[in-house]
Write a protein that holds these residues in place. Structure first.
Motif, PDB file in Angstrom:
ATOM      1  N   PHE A  23       7.956  11.327  -1.950  1.00  0.00           N
ATOM      2  CA  PHE A  23       6.894  10.321  -2.021  1.00  0.00           C
ATOM      3  C   PHE A  23       6.465  10.122  -3.476  1.00  0.00           C
ATOM      4  N   CYS A  25       3.740   7.129  -5.203  1.00  0.00           N
ATOM      5  CA  CYS A  25       2.970   5.895  -5.051  1.00  0.00           C
ATOM      6  C   CYS A  25       3.403   4.867  -6.098  1.00  0.00           C
ATOM      7  N   THR A  26       3.671   3.645  -5.635  1.00  0.00           N
ATOM      8  CA  THR A  26       4.064   2.571  -6.555  1.00  0.00           C
ATOM      9  C   THR A  26       2.857   1.737  -6.983  1.00  0.00           C
ATOM     10  N   GLY A  27       1.711   2.000  -6.349  1.00  0.00           N
ATOM     11  CA  GLY A  27       0.517   1.212  -6.654  1.00  0.00           C
ATOM     12  C   GLY A  27       0.533  -0.167  -6.037  1.00  0.00           C
ATOM     13  N   CYS A  28       1.324  -0.322  -4.962  1.00  0.00           N
ATOM     14  CA  CYS A  28       1.462  -1.655  -4.352  1.00  0.00           C
ATOM     15  C   CYS A  28       0.165  -2.143  -3.691  1.00  0.00           C
ATOM     16  N   GLY A  29      -0.707  -1.201  -3.300  1.00  0.00           N
ATOM     17  CA  GLY A  29      -1.997  -1.577  -2.725  1.00  0.00           C
ATOM     18  C   GLY A  29      -1.990  -1.828  -1.232  1.00  0.00           C
ATOM     19  N   GLU A  30      -0.845  -1.639  -0.588  1.00  0.00           N
ATOM     20  CA  GLU A  30      -0.758  -1.894   0.857  1.00  0.00           C
ATOM     21  C   GLU A  30      -1.752  -1.050   1.659  1.00  0.00           C
ATOM     22  N   CYS A  31      -1.982   0.184   1.204  1.00  0.00           N
ATOM     23  CA  CYS A  31      -2.858   1.071   1.975  1.00  0.00           C
ATOM     24  C   CYS A  31      -4.336   0.796   1.698  1.00  0.00           C
ATOM     25  N   TYR A 103      -3.136  10.256   1.119  1.00  0.00           N
ATOM     26  CA  TYR A 103      -2.213   9.357   1.799  1.00  0.00           C
ATOM     27  C   TYR A 103      -0.835   9.448   1.164  1.00  0.00           C
ATOM     28  N   ALA A 122       4.869   0.914   6.390  1.00  0.00           N
ATOM     29  CA  ALA A 122       3.701   0.391   5.687  1.00  0.00           C
ATOM     30  C   ALA A 122       3.647   0.827   4.218  1.00  0.00           C
ATOM     31  N   CYS A 123       4.324   1.911   3.880  1.00  0.00           N
ATOM     32  CA  CYS A 123       4.200   2.482   2.523  1.00  0.00           C
ATOM     33  C   CYS A 123       5.554   2.541   1.850  1.00  0.00           C
ATOM     34  N   GLU A 124       5.721   1.731   0.794  1.00  0.00           N
ATOM     35  CA  GLU A 124       7.017   1.681   0.112  1.00  0.00           C
ATOM     36  C   GLU A 124       7.271   2.902  -0.772  1.00  0.00           C
ATOM     37  N   GLY A 125       6.246   3.719  -0.961  1.00  0.00           N
ATOM     38  CA  GLY A 125       6.412   4.909  -1.811  1.00  0.00           C
ATOM     39  C   GLY A 125       7.096   6.066  -1.102  1.00  0.00           C
TER      40      GLY A 125
HETATM   41  S1  SF4 Z   1       1.106   1.871   0.396  1.00  0.00           S
HETATM   42 FE1  SF4 Z   1       2.085   3.712  -0.487  1.00  0.00          FE
HETATM   43  S2  SF4 Z   1       3.075   3.017  -2.399  1.00  0.00           S
HETATM   44 FE2  SF4 Z   1       1.595   1.405  -1.785  1.00  0.00          FE
HETATM   45  S3  SF4 Z   1      -0.350   1.931  -2.895  1.00  0.00           S
HETATM   46 FE3  SF4 Z   1      -0.464   2.904  -0.854  1.00  0.00          FE
HETATM   47  S4  SF4 Z   1       0.369   5.011  -1.193  1.00  0.00           S
HETATM   48 FE4  SF4 Z   1       1.016   3.748  -2.958  1.00  0.00          FE
END
Ligand code: SF4
Length: 153
Positions: A23, A25-31, A103, A122-125
């Protein structure tokens, strides 16, 4: 640990993530955006965010939170984005709650392989970056459980 007996503890038993999970985090903001949800904060976390915003606790809670379980949840915007999601990023990142720090390693996302597959969509990371060992994953889950325990003032 503070010596208190915890009401919630993760058992160490065979899990689908015994070999660990990658894992980053890419910072995509989906969560932080999308469907309605709760962002749990305990009293200690609420105080930290209030201090960061230069507000007293009462004013912070009235404006940015509502009562939830043993603590509060952050409010959402009209479109259900987290109220602190600004310009494509978290505006309180340094004092973000445990729920956000841990998360995607939550009790509910790891409760079954099916729940985890749903989280992966839901999470690309998930699946990239460094490998979290089972021990590290369980430690993250325990942080979530501990954050939900009643907090002494
Ligand atoms: S959905 Fe996953 S990759 Fe995207 S901001 Fe949240 S933790 Fe990071």
């Amino acid at each position: 640990m503070n010596g208190k007996t915890r009401s919630s503890e993760m058992p160490d038993r065979p899990e689908f993530f015994d070999a660990g999970i990658r894992f980053e985090c890419t910072g995509c903001g989906e969560c932080c955006t999308g469907a309605p949800g709760t962002v749990y904060i305990n009293r200690r976390e609420a105080s930290a965010i209030a201090r960061r915003l230069g507000l007293d606790l009462k004013a912070f809670l009235e404006t940015y939170a509502y009562p939830f379980k043993n603590g509060y949840s952050l409010r959402e915007k009209e479109n259900y984005d987290c109220i602190f999601f600004q310009d494509g990023r978290c505006s309180i990142y340094d004092v973000r709650p445990t729920q956000c720090r841990t998360y995607p390693f939550w009790p509910e996302t790891l409760r079954s392989e099916a729940a985890w597959r749903h989280t992966c969509r839901a999470c690309e990371g998930i699946g990239r970056g460094r490998l979290y060992s089972k021990k590290e994953i369980l430690a993250e889950v325990q942080k979530v459980l501990d954050a939900g325990e009643p907090v002494d003032d």
